[in-house]
Design an enzyme around this catalytic site. Structure first.
Site, mmCIF file in Angstrom:
data_model
loop_
_atom_site.group_PDB
_atom_site.id
_atom_site.type_symbol
_atom_site.label_atom_id
_atom_site.label_comp_id
_atom_site.label_asym_id
_atom_site.label_seq_id
_atom_site.Cartn_x
_atom_site.Cartn_y
_atom_site.Cartn_z
ATOM 1 N N SER A 10 0.816 -1.216 0.000
ATOM 2 C CA SER A 10 0.000 0.000 0.000
ATOM 3 C C SER A 10 0.847 1.262 0.000
ATOM 4 O O SER A 10 0.363 2.339 -0.354
ATOM 5 C CB SER A 10 -0.941 0.015 1.201
ATOM 6 O OG SER A 10 -0.225 0.172 2.409
ATOM 7 N N LYS A 25 1.331 4.616 6.885
ATOM 8 C CA LYS A 25 0.864 5.464 5.779
ATOM 9 C C LYS A 25 1.611 6.796 5.837
ATOM 10 O O LYS A 25 2.402 7.054 6.739
ATOM 11 C CB LYS A 25 -0.643 5.722 5.869
ATOM 12 C CG LYS A 25 -1.522 4.492 5.958
ATOM 13 C CD LYS A 25 -1.625 3.728 4.666
ATOM 14 C CE LYS A 25 -2.512 2.488 4.836
ATOM 15 N NZ LYS A 25 -2.541 1.673 3.596
#
Length: 249
Positions: free
Chosen positions: A52, A113
């Site tokens: 991701s 993230k």
């Protein structure tokens, strides 16, 4: 003290901070052990389980997260109890930081993230481009690269890449697997006090703050640390991937 802590009555907030400080003092003899000090207080190692954050972080990468970067709370402090609220020695993340954290939706899993929105910011995606406070974030097209399984297919697939630069100067590369992907166009999200907004660098293959029902805004108090370095990496065949070692953007 963070904005979220400011929302707590000052007397209670100070009391909780002092409890954490007392615990830290009591733990000093144990934490002074070099191994314990490194692992539980300064840096924590993590392995990257998904793509991701590709191309910045890939499956097979092992990273260090600096736990002192944002202060210590229930998810970063060793043996922290559920009654601990807020962070001691707190500092908020900056635009572009790669952070390890727990979400408000699932506090049992560590996520990694990139921070693109801070309290009060307005965030939107339009045709795959990040809009920050009504202004498109600068991005420059780069030469296409191999997806390396980051787009859900085989490694031979070509993927568009962009050099994205936030107003703070933070600059990094993002993957663009699909034109008009599911999350390429969104509503405007306004980041509430005491929270931040995150995106994966692999924009079409990342569960992040764009998905409000399952992920959403991240509380500042859920920070674990700041990813600073890839210290080890293995390719798909289990061989050392030495060229990936070093600091991360």
């Amino acid at each position: 003290m963070t904005i979220l802590q400011d929302s707590i009555r000052p007397s209670r907030a100070r009391s909780r901070e002092w409890k954490v400080i007392v615990i830290l003092i009591l733990l000093v003899p144990v934490l002074w052990s070099p191994l314990i000090l490194f692992r539980f207080v300064l840096y924590q190692p993590f392995s990257i389980p998904s793509n991701s954050m590709a191309p910045t972080l890939m499956v097979g990468d092992y990273v260090f997260a600096a736990k002192y970067a944002y202060g210590y709370g229930r998810y970063s402090l060793p043996f922290a109890s559920s009654w601990i609220s807020g962070r001691v020695f707190a500092a908020d993340p900056e635009y572009g930081d790669i952070v390890v954290f727990r979400t408000a939706k699932d506090s049992s899993v560590d996520y990694v993230k990139r921070v693109v929105g801070l309290p009060g910011d307005r965030i939107q995606m339009r045709q795959g481009q990040l809009i920050l406070n009504d202004r498109p974030v600068t991005r420059v097209a780069l030469e296409d690269g191999l997806a390396d399984n980051a787009c859900g297919g085989d490694g031979g697939v070509r993927v568009k890449r962009w050099r994205e630069t936030l107003p703070s100067g933070a600059s990094y590369v993002t993957n663009d697997c699909l034109d008009n992907g599911f999350l390429d166009n969104t509503n405007v999200f306004t980041v509430p006090p005491g929270h931040f907004f995150v995106l994966g660098d692999n924009r079409d293959n990342s569960t992040d703050s764009r998905m409000m029902s399952t992920f959403g805004f991240v509380p500042m108090d859920n920070l674990v640390g700041k990813v600073t370095r890839i210290f080890w990496s293995l390719d798909e065949d289990g061989e050392p991937h030495m060229e990936r070692l070093g600091k991360v953007e």
